[in-house]
Design an enzyme around this catalytic site. Structure first.
Site, mmCIF file in Angstrom:
data_model
loop_
_atom_site.group_PDB
_atom_site.id
_atom_site.type_symbol
_atom_site.label_atom_id
_atom_site.label_comp_id
_atom_site.label_asym_id
_atom_site.label_seq_id
_atom_site.Cartn_x
_atom_site.Cartn_y
_atom_site.Cartn_z
ATOM 1 N N ASP A 39 0.810 -1.191 -0.042
ATOM 2 C CA ASP A 39 0.130 0.106 -0.099
ATOM 3 C C ASP A 39 0.950 1.343 0.027
ATOM 4 O O ASP A 39 2.029 1.379 0.564
ATOM 5 C CB ASP A 39 -0.763 0.014 1.285
ATOM 6 C CG ASP A 39 -1.906 0.961 1.139
ATOM 7 O OD1 ASP A 39 -3.217 0.538 0.999
ATOM 8 O OD2 ASP A 39 -1.793 2.096 1.019
ATOM 9 N N LYS A 44 -0.773 3.596 7.077
ATOM 10 C CA LYS A 44 -1.453 2.189 7.294
ATOM 11 C C LYS A 44 -0.595 1.097 7.285
ATOM 12 O O LYS A 44 -0.855 0.083 8.154
ATOM 13 C CB LYS A 44 -2.289 2.193 6.063
ATOM 14 C CG LYS A 44 -3.403 1.062 5.801
ATOM 15 C CD LYS A 44 -4.163 0.955 4.597
ATOM 16 C CE LYS A 44 -5.002 2.157 4.321
ATOM 17 N NZ LYS A 44 -5.773 1.968 2.944
ATOM 18 N N THR A 90 -11.786 2.108 -7.332
ATOM 19 C CA THR A 90 -12.051 2.543 -8.590
ATOM 20 C C THR A 90 -13.050 3.508 -8.654
ATOM 21 O O THR A 90 -14.282 3.221 -8.800
ATOM 22 C CB THR A 90 -12.738 1.224 -9.429
ATOM 23 O OG1 THR A 90 -13.525 0.740 -8.665
ATOM 24 C CG2 THR A 90 -11.442 0.298 -9.669
ATOM 25 N N CYS A 268 -19.775 2.039 -3.778
ATOM 26 C CA CYS A 268 -20.344 1.291 -4.705
ATOM 27 C C CYS A 268 -21.546 1.690 -5.310
ATOM 28 O O CYS A 268 -21.730 1.954 -6.610
ATOM 29 C CB CYS A 268 -20.734 -0.147 -3.987
ATOM 30 S SG CYS A 268 -19.285 -0.975 -2.918
ATOM 31 N N ARG A 339 -17.487 8.211 2.208
ATOM 32 C CA ARG A 339 -17.306 8.499 0.648
ATOM 33 C C ARG A 339 -18.754 8.512 -0.092
ATOM 34 O O ARG A 339 -19.362 7.854 0.278
ATOM 35 C CB ARG A 339 -16.784 6.842 0.094
ATOM 36 C CG ARG A 339 -15.179 6.992 0.443
ATOM 37 C CD ARG A 339 -14.538 5.592 -0.037
ATOM 38 N NE ARG A 339 -15.012 4.513 0.968
ATOM 39 C CZ ARG A 339 -14.839 3.315 0.781
ATOM 40 N NH1 ARG A 339 -13.809 2.892 -0.016
ATOM 41 N NH2 ARG A 339 -15.165 2.374 1.685
HETATM 42 N N1 SAJ Z 1 -29.872 3.300 0.779
HETATM 43 C C1 SAJ Z 1 -31.121 3.939 0.807
HETATM 44 N N2 SAJ Z 1 -31.984 2.974 0.613
HETATM 45 C C2 SAJ Z 1 -31.868 1.407 0.709
HETATM 46 C C3 SAJ Z 1 -30.696 1.014 0.843
HETATM 47 C C4 SAJ Z 1 -29.310 1.634 0.903
HETATM 48 O O1 SAJ Z 1 -31.001 4.902 0.530
HETATM 49 O O2 SAJ Z 1 -32.823 0.769 0.682
HETATM 50 C C5 SAJ Z 1 -28.557 4.159 0.799
HETATM 51 C C6 SAJ Z 1 -27.747 3.979 2.261
HETATM 52 O O3 SAJ Z 1 -28.291 4.631 2.843
HETATM 53 C C7 SAJ Z 1 -26.359 4.282 1.642
HETATM 54 C C8 SAJ Z 1 -26.304 3.867 0.145
HETATM 55 O O4 SAJ Z 1 -27.830 3.820 -0.243
HETATM 56 O O5 SAJ Z 1 -26.174 5.798 1.583
HETATM 57 C C9 SAJ Z 1 -25.607 2.490 0.046
HETATM 58 O O6 SAJ Z 1 -26.122 1.685 1.008
HETATM 59 P P1 SAJ Z 1 -25.963 0.108 0.893
HETATM 60 O O7 SAJ Z 1 -26.492 -0.489 2.260
HETATM 61 O O8 SAJ Z 1 -25.861 -0.454 -0.466
HETATM 62 O O9 SAJ Z 1 -24.440 0.163 1.385
HETATM 63 P P2 SAJ Z 1 -23.049 -0.137 0.739
HETATM 64 O O10 SAJ Z 1 -22.523 1.278 -0.211
HETATM 65 O O11 SAJ Z 1 -22.008 -0.453 1.616
HETATM 66 O O12 SAJ Z 1 -23.434 -1.389 -0.458
HETATM 67 C C10 SAJ Z 1 -22.702 -2.625 -0.209
HETATM 68 C C11 SAJ Z 1 -22.530 -3.177 -1.495
HETATM 69 N N3 SAJ Z 1 -21.593 -4.349 -1.391
HETATM 70 C C12 SAJ Z 1 -20.734 -4.652 -2.464
HETATM 71 O O13 SAJ Z 1 -20.846 -3.514 -3.540
HETATM 72 C C13 SAJ Z 1 -19.896 -5.610 -2.204
HETATM 73 C C14 SAJ Z 1 -23.996 -3.434 -2.009
HETATM 74 O O14 SAJ Z 1 -23.535 -4.443 -3.096
HETATM 75 C C15 SAJ Z 1 -24.787 -4.382 -0.991
HETATM 76 O O15 SAJ Z 1 -25.918 -4.655 -1.375
HETATM 77 C C16 SAJ Z 1 -24.904 -3.531 0.120
HETATM 78 O O16 SAJ Z 1 -23.508 -3.111 0.820
HETATM 79 C C17 SAJ Z 1 -25.704 -4.199 1.291
HETATM 80 O O17 SAJ Z 1 -26.670 -4.858 0.843
HETATM 81 O O18 SAJ Z 1 -25.793 -3.923 2.424
#
Ligand code: SAJ
Length: 432
Positions: A39, A44, A90, A268, A339
C-alpha cells in the site's frame, strides 16, 4: 503412518490494503499463505506492521492479531508472488466518469516486477466495467512483453465487501470468477475455494464476471431510486411510503423492500452504474433507465433541504440565519465512512442558503462542530438527520422538546415520528 505431505502454499501479494484488500490479506494469511501487503499509505503500513487494523471492521479487529502480513510500500516484493490480488479503489471523477488510474498504476507496477518463471496468477478484485480486463489491463501486460496464459494468468473476482456488516464478511460471501484461460480459471477457483467457505462460481468469461458486480449494485441503485421517486410523489398525496413498503413486504415472494432516504452514498451503489453507463455509451447504447435512477438518487439531498426550508417557513422562519444541527456525516449507519456521503451535499446546500450549520457524528469527532449529541441539540433550532447511527435512533421526543427543537427532518425515517409530532414539533421524513 505416511505423513500427509503438506503442500507449501503459494506466496500471495495484495495491492491495496483497504476495506477489500486488508480482510483478504488477513484471511489468506490465516489460511496459511505467505502474504505480502502492498500500500502507498505509510501510516496504514505502520499500523498493520504492529498488527493493528487501520479500519474499524469487526472481522479485522478480531483477526488481524493472528495474521502475519508482510506489509510494505516496496513493490519489489511482487517478484516473489505466485498470486497477486489487485484491490485498489475505482472511483468516478466529478463528471461521473470511471477513473481507472489506480488500476492502471497497479498493473504497470506489476509489469515492472513480473517474474514469468512463477507464471503468477493476477486477480483484479476492484470493480471494473465490462471489457476493462481485455481492453485496458491485458494490453498493458502485452506492451511490456508478457503474454497472458504463457507468462501470467489474469482473472477477475469482483469484491463483495459490505462495510459494517457483522454477518457477511470475506470468509463466507459467495464469489464469482472469470478468467482469460481455462487454467487461469481453475487456479483462481482453487485459491478462492481454499480461503473462502462459500460458493465460488465460474463465469463464462472475464467479461461476464466484470458485469456481475455492476448489475448487482445497479439493481440496488434503481430500486432505491424507485422508492425515492415514490417518496416525493407520496409526500404530495399524503401517503406514508414507509407504511406502504412495510405493507408490500408482507408479500412472501417477488417483492424486495428498499427504503427512501436523504441520499445514496458509499463507494459502490452511487458509483458502479456509471461504469456500465459509460462503457455502453462507447459501444453505442444509451442506458436511459440507469441514468434516470442516478438523477433521482442524486436529487435527494436537495429534496431533503427543501423539506427543511418548507418546514421552517411553516413557523415563519427562513433557512437564512437559522441554527440547523446535522446528525451524522457517514454514508451509512454505524460505520466511519464518508465516501459519496449525502451529508456534504446537504451541508453545502444549507450553507448556500446562509443557514448556520452545526454537525455531529460520533464516528468523526474531528469533523464534528460539537463534542456530543446534547451540545448539538442545545445549540440547534432545527435538526436534520442524515445517518441512522444507533446513537441517534434512540433519541427520545422529550429530548428534542427539552432543547426546544422546532423542526426535525428525518433523512433516514428512523426517528419516532408519532412521539415527536405529539410534542408539537414539526416532523418530516422522506415520504414519511
Ligand atoms: N440506501 C438507501 N435505501 C436503501 C438502501 C440503501 O437509501 O434501501 C442508501 C444508504 O443509506 C447508503 C447507500 O444507499 O447511503 C448505500 O447503502 P448500502 O446499504 O448499499 O451500502 P454499501 O454502499 O456498503 O453497499 C454494499 C454493497 N456491497 C458491495 O458492493 C460488495 C452492496 O452491493 C450491498 O448490497 C450493500 O452493501 C448491502 O446489501 O448492504
Amino acid at each position: 503412518m505416511k505423513m500427509k505431505k503438506i503442500m507449501k502454499k503459494e506466496k500471495v501479494a495484495v495491492i491495496g490494503l483497504g476495506y477489500v484488500g486488508l480482510p483478504l490479506a488477513v484471511q489468506a494469511s490465516l489460511k496459511g499463505y505467505e502474504v505480502y501487503g502492498l500500500d502507498n499509505d505509510k501510516q496504514k503500513i505502520k499500523k498493520i506492521k504492529k498488527n493493528q487494523s487501520p479500519i474499524q471492521e469487526k472481522f479485522l479487529i478480531k483477526n488481524i492479531h493472528q495474521a502475519k502480513i508482510k506489509a510494505t510500500c516496496r513493490s519489489s516484493v511482487l517478484k516473489k508472488a505466485d498470486i497477486i490480488l489487485i484491490c485498489v479503489p475505482t472511483p468516478v471523477d466529478k463528471n461521473f466518469y470511471p477513473d481507472l488510474k489506480p488500476v492502471r498504476k497497479a498493473v504497470e507496477t506489476i509489469t515492472h516486477h513480473l517474474n514469468s518463471k512463477n507464471k503468477p496468477l493476477i486477480v483484479i478484485e476492484s470493480t471494473i466495467n465490462p471489457g476493462v480486463s481485455e481492453e485496458v489491463v491485458e494490453p498493458i501486460f502485452r506492451e511490456a512483453g508478457y503474454k497472458v496464459g504463457r507468462d501470467y494468468e489474469l482473472s477477475h473476482c469482483p469484491e463483495r465487501i459490505n462495510p459494517g456488516d457483522s454477518r457477511w464478511n470475506v470468509t463466507n460471501i459467495n464469489r464469482v470468477v472469470g478468467s482469460f484461460t481455462k487454467r487461469g480459471l481453475q487456479k483462481t477457483l482453487n485459491f478462492y475455494k481454499d480461503i473462502i467457505d462459500a460458493e465460488i462460481y465460474p463465469m463464462k468469461s472475464i467479461r461476464e464476471a466484470e458485469a456481475v458486480k455492476i448489475i448487482e449494485n445497479s439493481f440496488r441503485d434503481i430500486n432505491i431510486a424507485f422508492v425515492n421517486e415514490l417518496a416525493k410523489s407520496f409526500d404530495k398525496l399524503n401517503i406514508d411510503i414507509v407504511d406502504v413498503i412495510q405493507g408490500a413486504s408482507t408479500k412472501p415472494f417477488a417483492f424486495m423492500p428498499h427504503w427512501p432516504s436523504c441520499g445514496v452514498g458509499g463507494h459502490c451503489i452511487p458509483v458502479d452504474p456509471y461504469y456500465l453507463i459509460e462503457r455502453a455509451k462507447q459501444a453505442g447504447f444509451n442506458h436511459k433507465f440507469l441514468k434516470t435512477a442516478r438523477e433521482i438518487n442524486n436529487s435527494m439531498p436537495e429534496y431533503t433541504v427543501e423539506l427543511m426550508q418548507n418546514s421552517l417557513n411553516e413557523i415563519k422562519k427562513p433557512l437564512n440565519g437559522t441554527k440547523i444541527g446535522i446528525l451524522g456525516l457517514s454514508y451509512k449507519a454505524n460505520v466511519d465512512d464518508l465516501r459519496e456521503t449525502p451529508a456534504f451535499k446537504i451541508i453545502d446546500l444549507l450553507k448556500k442558503q446562509k443557514a448556520k450549520v452545526l454537525t455531529f457524528d460520533p464516528y468523526f469527532p474531528q469533523l464534528s462542530d460539537v463534542k456530543n449529541l446534547k451540545e448539538l441539540l442545545r445549540k440547534s433550532e432545527a435538526i436534520l438527520l442524515v445517518t441512522d447511527h444507533k446513537e441517534f435512533k434512540s433519541i427520545e421526543a422529550k429530548d428534542f422538546q427539552r432543547y426546544k427543537i422546532k423542526v426535525i427532518i428525518d433523512g433516514k425515517n428512523c426517528l419516532n415520528k408519532e412521539e415527536i409530532k405529539r410534542k408539537k414539533i414539526i416532523y418530516k421524513g422522506i415520504g414519511h
